[in-house]
Design an enzyme around this catalytic site. Sequence first.
Site, PDB file in Angstrom:
ATOM      1  N   SER A  93      53.814  65.482  43.690  1.00 51.62           N
ATOM      2  CA  SER A  93      54.635  66.581  43.954  1.00 51.62           C
ATOM      3  C   SER A  93      55.909  66.363  44.198  1.00 51.62           C
ATOM      4  O   SER A  93      56.537  65.296  44.628  1.00 51.62           O
ATOM      5  CB  SER A  93      53.784  67.505  44.770  1.00 51.62           C
ATOM      6  OG  SER A  93      54.528  68.691  45.143  1.00 51.62           O
ATOM      7  N   TYR A 148      49.607  68.364  53.387  1.00 50.42           N
ATOM      8  CA  TYR A 148      50.074  68.130  51.923  1.00 50.42           C
ATOM      9  C   TYR A 148      51.423  67.244  51.582  1.00 50.42           C
ATOM     10  O   TYR A 148      51.064  66.329  50.993  1.00 50.42           O
ATOM     11  CB  TYR A 148      50.551  69.764  51.123  1.00 50.42           C
ATOM     12  CG  TYR A 148      50.570  69.590  49.605  1.00 50.42           C
ATOM     13  CD1 TYR A 148      49.350  69.732  48.801  1.00 50.42           C
ATOM     14  CD2 TYR A 148      51.746  69.501  49.045  1.00 50.42           C
ATOM     15  CE1 TYR A 148      49.536  69.779  47.360  1.00 50.42           C
ATOM     16  CE2 TYR A 148      51.966  69.777  47.562  1.00 50.42           C
ATOM     17  CZ  TYR A 148      50.585  69.811  46.862  1.00 50.42           C
ATOM     18  OH  TYR A 148      50.739  69.780  45.492  1.00 50.42           O
TER      19      TYR A 148
HETATM   20  P1  NAD Z   1      44.254  73.813  40.488  1.00 52.79           P
HETATM   21  O1  NAD Z   1      43.575  74.328  41.597  1.00 52.79           O
HETATM   22  O2  NAD Z   1      44.362  74.516  39.297  1.00 52.79           O
HETATM   23  O3  NAD Z   1      43.352  72.383  39.934  1.00 52.79           O
HETATM   24  C1  NAD Z   1      42.989  71.492  41.101  1.00 52.79           C
HETATM   25  C2  NAD Z   1      41.857  70.864  40.487  1.00 52.79           C
HETATM   26  O4  NAD Z   1      41.164  70.110  41.400  1.00 52.79           O
HETATM   27  C3  NAD Z   1      40.393  71.774  40.053  1.00 52.79           C
HETATM   28  O5  NAD Z   1      39.929  71.453  39.036  1.00 52.79           O
HETATM   29  C4  NAD Z   1      39.663  71.865  41.118  1.00 52.79           C
HETATM   30  O6  NAD Z   1      38.432  72.182  40.883  1.00 52.79           O
HETATM   31  C5  NAD Z   1      39.757  70.467  41.578  1.00 52.79           C
HETATM   32  N1  NAD Z   1      39.048  70.062  42.777  1.00 52.79           N
HETATM   33  C6  NAD Z   1      39.514  70.576  44.156  1.00 52.79           C
HETATM   34  N2  NAD Z   1      38.964  69.962  44.885  1.00 52.79           N
HETATM   35  C7  NAD Z   1      38.488  69.125  44.360  1.00 52.79           C
HETATM   36  C8  NAD Z   1      37.448  68.153  45.003  1.00 52.79           C
HETATM   37  N3  NAD Z   1      37.009  68.070  46.494  1.00 52.79           N
HETATM   38  N4  NAD Z   1      36.757  67.317  44.382  1.00 52.79           N
HETATM   39  C9  NAD Z   1      36.941  67.307  42.995  1.00 52.79           C
HETATM   40  N5  NAD Z   1      37.971  68.310  42.508  1.00 52.79           N
HETATM   41  C10 NAD Z   1      38.281  69.179  43.315  1.00 52.79           C
HETATM   42  O7  NAD Z   1      45.449  73.036  40.896  1.00 52.79           O
HETATM   43  P2  NAD Z   1      46.837  72.533  40.106  1.00 52.79           P
HETATM   44  O8  NAD Z   1      47.854  73.244  40.513  1.00 52.79           O
HETATM   45  O9  NAD Z   1      46.444  72.171  38.648  1.00 52.79           O
HETATM   46  O10 NAD Z   1      46.608  70.982  40.886  1.00 52.79           O
HETATM   47  C11 NAD Z   1      46.630  69.817  40.453  1.00 52.79           C
HETATM   48  C12 NAD Z   1      47.433  68.639  41.088  1.00 52.79           C
HETATM   49  O11 NAD Z   1      48.752  68.860  40.901  1.00 52.79           O
HETATM   50  C13 NAD Z   1      47.212  68.905  42.763  1.00 52.79           C
HETATM   51  O12 NAD Z   1      47.294  67.452  42.972  1.00 52.79           O
HETATM   52  C14 NAD Z   1      48.344  69.292  43.141  1.00 52.79           C
HETATM   53  O13 NAD Z   1      48.765  69.104  44.463  1.00 52.79           O
HETATM   54  C15 NAD Z   1      49.362  68.976  41.897  1.00 52.79           C
HETATM   55  N6  NAD Z   1      50.590  69.835  41.967  1.00 52.79           N
HETATM   56  C16 NAD Z   1      50.443  71.079  41.839  1.00 52.79           C
HETATM   57  C17 NAD Z   1      51.786  71.846  41.561  1.00 52.79           C
HETATM   58  C18 NAD Z   1      51.803  73.409  41.078  1.00 52.79           C
HETATM   59  O14 NAD Z   1      52.952  73.862  41.294  1.00 52.79           O
HETATM   60  N7  NAD Z   1      50.733  73.832  40.646  1.00 52.79           N
HETATM   61  C19 NAD Z   1      52.998  71.121  41.978  1.00 52.79           C
HETATM   62  C20 NAD Z   1      53.030  70.004  42.208  1.00 52.79           C
HETATM   63  C21 NAD Z   1      51.908  69.380  42.396  1.00 52.79           C
END
Ligand code: NAD
Length: 256
Positions: free
Chosen positions: A138, A151
């Site tokens: 991130s 985080y």
């Molecule tokens: P999201 O909530 O859409 O997806 C998260 C996924 O992880 C989902 O499929 C959820 O079911 C799964 N998950 C959560 N807890 C879990 C567990 N204990 N075991 C197995 N699966 C689990 O979120 P996203 O925004 O797509 O995030 C995905 C990654 O990207 C994360 O690591 C997040 O930190 C990172 N990220 C997101 C952003 C953003 O702006 N959305 C920015 C930077 C980094």
Amino acid sequence: MLQGKTALVTGSTSGIGLGIAKALAQQGANLVLNGFGDADGALAEIRALGVKAEYHGADMSKASQIEDMMTFAASKFGRVDVLVNNAGIQHVAKVEDFPPEKWDAIIAINLSSAFHTTRLAIPAMREANWGRIVNIASAHGLVASAQKSAYVAAKHGIVGLTKAVALETATTGVTCNAICPGWVLTPLVQKQIDDRAAREGITVEQANKDLLGEKQPSLQFTTVEQLGGLAVFLCSPAADQVRGVAWAMDGGWTAQ
Ligand code: NAD
């Protein structure tokens, strides 16, 4: 480009994970999906791209379930060639108010799960002398924000893990890199926008604008398709010598 290869993407039932899974499937990779969302829907979307896909519902906070998932992937497809450590959760609170169980969950899911998948995937990658590990960190793997101590710690940690694994595999065909997205409009961020709108008594649209304006100079969300494109590049031969980087795709967030 990835025909005959198998990719495992953690947390791929929604958001960035599903977007990256689709991009890898479009390159011909078979997929192992994981996550707590709509598994059938995600499987259907991937299979519609003409590749094989399987689902394992391992909880990324549980090492034994992660081991089951890696064994399952090997039993279905032989080995994992591309590992995308993407599952992640968020919790927003001041450090003195941060629930310890939330801290533990964030460190387990956002950081330790990548250690477990990586340690279990690497032996077969070494044997094949080819592998790609892509860690979804991130902008918070490079800089901090208030109220996100767990985080930020986990994401800085995964950038460190990325570098260490890249060094350990440096003389092999296995690479390990991190992608550092800025704001991406996924369920994880939508919750933060909705919370902000409710807290400040503003519209969701305004909360959206404020969120971007605070951090992301482009004033546009990074998309899951753009992140998929970067993951595909990291899997390509052009990226053979890209090792141990934490590559921002954040609309300028960390350039400030
Ligand atoms: P999201 O909530 O859409 O997806 C998260 C996924 O992880 C989902 O499929 C959820 O079911 C799964 N998950 C959560 N807890 C879990 C567990 N204990 N075991 C197995 N699966 C689990 O979120 P996203 O925004 O797509 O995030 C995905 C990654 O990207 C994360 O690591 C997040 O930190 C990172 N990220 C997101 C952003 C953003 O702006 N959305 C920015 C930077 C980094």
